[in-house]
Design a protein around this motif. Structure first.
Motif, mmCIF file in Angstrom:
data_model
loop_
_atom_site.group_PDB
_atom_site.id
_atom_site.type_symbol
_atom_site.label_atom_id
_atom_site.label_comp_id
_atom_site.label_asym_id
_atom_site.label_seq_id
_atom_site.Cartn_x
_atom_site.Cartn_y
_atom_site.Cartn_z
ATOM 1 N N LEU A 171 0.850 -1.185 0.000
ATOM 2 C CA LEU A 171 0.000 0.000 0.000
ATOM 3 C C LEU A 171 0.889 1.240 0.000
ATOM 4 N N THR A 172 0.448 2.276 -0.701
ATOM 5 C CA THR A 172 1.075 3.588 -0.584
ATOM 6 C C THR A 172 0.147 4.482 0.215
ATOM 7 N N VAL A 173 0.703 5.195 1.190
ATOM 8 C CA VAL A 173 -0.081 6.119 2.015
ATOM 9 C C VAL A 173 0.507 7.507 1.857
ATOM 10 N N GLU A 174 -0.351 8.485 1.642
ATOM 11 C CA GLU A 174 0.097 9.859 1.446
ATOM 12 C C GLU A 174 -0.740 10.802 2.296
ATOM 13 N N SER A 175 -0.154 11.958 2.582
ATOM 14 C CA SER A 175 -0.857 12.974 3.351
ATOM 15 C C SER A 175 -0.133 14.305 3.221
ATOM 16 N N PHE A 176 -0.896 15.393 3.362
ATOM 17 C CA PHE A 176 -0.302 16.723 3.451
ATOM 18 C C PHE A 176 0.287 16.965 4.839
ATOM 19 N N GLU A 177 0.168 15.986 5.732
ATOM 20 C CA GLU A 177 0.700 16.070 7.084
ATOM 21 C C GLU A 177 1.645 14.891 7.292
ATOM 22 N N GLU A 178 2.909 15.176 7.509
ATOM 23 C CA GLU A 178 3.903 14.109 7.614
ATOM 24 C C GLU A 178 3.700 13.253 8.858
ATOM 25 N N ARG A 179 3.245 13.875 9.921
ATOM 26 C CA ARG A 179 3.160 13.144 11.191
ATOM 27 C C ARG A 179 2.328 11.872 11.078
ATOM 28 N N VAL A 180 1.212 11.921 10.375
ATOM 29 C CA VAL A 180 0.345 10.748 10.308
ATOM 30 C C VAL A 180 1.006 9.618 9.522
ATOM 31 N N LEU A 181 1.911 9.937 8.605
ATOM 32 C CA LEU A 181 2.630 8.888 7.887
ATOM 33 C C LEU A 181 3.478 8.064 8.852
ATOM 34 N N HIS A 182 4.095 8.720 9.819
ATOM 35 C CA HIS A 182 4.896 8.016 10.814
ATOM 36 C C HIS A 182 4.002 7.264 11.803
ATOM 37 N N ALA A 199 1.578 24.001 -3.457
ATOM 38 C CA ALA A 199 2.498 25.033 -3.941
ATOM 39 C C ALA A 199 2.788 26.051 -2.854
ATOM 40 N N ASP A 200 1.768 26.407 -2.087
ATOM 41 C CA ASP A 200 1.892 27.400 -1.015
ATOM 42 C C ASP A 200 1.361 26.809 0.286
ATOM 43 N N GLY A 201 1.483 27.592 1.354
ATOM 44 C CA GLY A 201 0.930 27.172 2.633
ATOM 45 C C GLY A 201 1.882 26.320 3.447
ATOM 46 N N THR A 202 1.345 25.801 4.560
ATOM 47 C CA THR A 202 2.127 25.052 5.538
ATOM 48 C C THR A 202 1.322 23.856 6.006
ATOM 49 N N ALA A 203 1.979 22.776 6.291
ATOM 50 C CA ALA A 203 1.302 21.565 6.740
ATOM 51 C C ALA A 203 0.535 21.817 8.034
ATOM 52 N N PRO A 204 -0.738 21.380 8.112
ATOM 53 C CA PRO A 204 -1.542 21.624 9.316
ATOM 54 C C PRO A 204 -0.948 21.041 10.592
ATOM 55 N N ASP A 205 -0.291 19.887 10.501
ATOM 56 C CA ASP A 205 0.288 19.310 11.716
ATOM 57 C C ASP A 205 1.453 20.144 12.223
ATOM 58 N N LEU A 206 2.213 20.747 11.314
ATOM 59 C CA LEU A 206 3.314 21.609 11.742
ATOM 60 C C LEU A 206 2.787 22.905 12.356
ATOM 61 N N VAL A 207 1.727 23.438 11.792
ATOM 62 C CA VAL A 207 1.106 24.645 12.356
ATOM 63 C C VAL A 207 0.591 24.347 13.757
ATOM 64 N N ALA A 208 -0.058 23.188 13.916
ATOM 65 C CA ALA A 208 -0.585 22.816 15.234
ATOM 66 C C ALA A 208 0.531 22.646 16.259
ATOM 67 N N ALA A 209 1.698 22.175 15.804
ATOM 68 C CA ALA A 209 2.798 21.900 16.725
ATOM 69 C C ALA A 209 3.625 23.125 17.060
ATOM 70 N N THR A 210 3.884 23.981 16.059
ATOM 71 C CA THR A 210 4.829 25.082 16.281
ATOM 72 C C THR A 210 4.309 26.445 15.868
ATOM 73 N N GLY A 211 3.092 26.525 15.386
ATOM 74 C CA GLY A 211 2.514 27.825 15.057
ATOM 75 C C GLY A 211 3.197 28.514 13.894
#
Length: 327
Positions: A171-182, A199-211
């Motif tokens: 299976l291949t698993v993908e996400s715009f949030e790296e944390r869930v892949l781990h 192209a733009d923006g920031t991963a939601p998990d990174l925003v949640a973690a470090t603002g």
């Protein structure tokens, strides 16, 4: 290496996305794999939908029994009003009928509105088994789902337990949030891990973690960012626009795929579509957003990059371009 063809939510240029018809058609039109987007029902079922808001892709807004279930909430920093998968049980969701998400651009597909129910992930896996398709599963809004007690990694592990999809690399698993892949890997699975990058923006998990200090997707595509990602994921999957460069005035390919390859990362892109509105301005023909532009020229530029895979709504069109280049 031959570029793999991933049918984006099935052959979604020809039939409503994420339907059985779209998946079966993808196999007939030459896709190597199908990509389902996964969100979670209230009772913990992985549901195959583009997003967790349902009004764009189902008939829920017209169903009197769900009239009082609409609400407003903020997801990944965006306020949305509508009907949400996580508010309904699978039994309720199974009563809905699928519809074309882009009816003005794809009226022929919209004629199939209401013909089919929506699918669970387990049903899509069974279809892929039958049709010989690979599966590239996208986990949508993982941080949001975890915050409401619906961890997508746990549900994915449960869905594939005891099946061939639990084998390493199946299976291949993908996400715009790296944390869930781990987190998926921490569940004992060994899928190919693909980090989706807009192209733009920031991963939601990174925003949640470090603002505000979180690195943007663009910063993660620098040489240093790619080298760091290569230690953690197998490939990146990027918005098509970042594969092009206009710094010299004329449109040409960027060096992203080459730089990613140099550090051992595979590169995938999304989503190739023939309609003007989805093409680079240089390849649009006429004014109508739904008219097909110079897609052959644009896709040939992408094909020349030697990517690991491409996401397409029309698998047969990519096969046509590939055959022309090979000849």
């Amino acid at each position: 290496m031959q570029t793999q063809v991933i049918a984006h939510r099935g052959a979604s240029g020809w039939a409503p996305e994420h339907t059985e018809t779209a998946v079966r058609l993808a196999a007939r039109l030459g896709a190597d794999a199908v990509e389902p987007d996964l969100v979670a029902s209230r009772d913990g079922v992985l549901v195959v939908r583009h997003d967790n808001e349902l009004s764009e892709t189902t008939d829920i807004a017209e169903r009197a029994e769900f009239a009082g279930r609409s609400r407003t909430q903020t997801i990944d920093g965006h306020e949305l009003t509508g009907w949400f998968v996580e508010d309904l049980t699978w039994a309720e969701l199974a009563s809905l009928r699928a519809r074309e998400r882009l009816p003005r651009l794809r009226p022929a597909s919209a004629r199939l509105d209401g013909a089919e129910p929506i699918l669970r992930f387990t049903e899509l896996l069974a279809l892929a088994d039958e049709l010989g398709l690979g599966v590239v599963a996208e986990l949508k809004h993982a941080t949001h789902h975890a915050s409401i007690g619906l961890p997508l990694d746990a549900m994915l592990a449960d869905a594939v337990a005891g099946t061939r999809w639990s084998a390493p690399g199946a299976l291949t698993v993908e996400s715009f949030e790296e944390r869930v892949l781990h987190e998926v890997r921490e569940r004992g699975l060994e899928p190919r891990a693909v980090y989706l990058m807009d192209a733009d923006g920031t991963a939601p998990d990174l925003v949640a973690a470090t603002g505000a200090s979180a690195p943007s997707y663009a910063e993660q595509r620098t040489d240093a960012g790619l080298a760091a990602l290569a230690r953690r994921v197998d490939a990146i999957s990027v918005a098509k626009s970042v594969l092009f460069d206009r710094s010299t005035g004329a449109l040409r390919a960027s060096d992203l795929a080459e730089r990613a390859r140099a550090v051992g990362l595979g590169t995938i892109t999304w989503t190739l579509r023939p309609e003007n509105i989805f093409l680079e301005p240089e390849h649009r023909l006429g004014e109508h957003p739904g008219a097909w532009g110079g897609w052959q020229t644009e896709w040939a530029m992408v094909a020349a990059l030697g990517l690991e895979a491409v996401f397409v709504d029309h698998p047969d069109l990519w096969r046509r371009v590939s055959a022309e280049i090979a000849s």
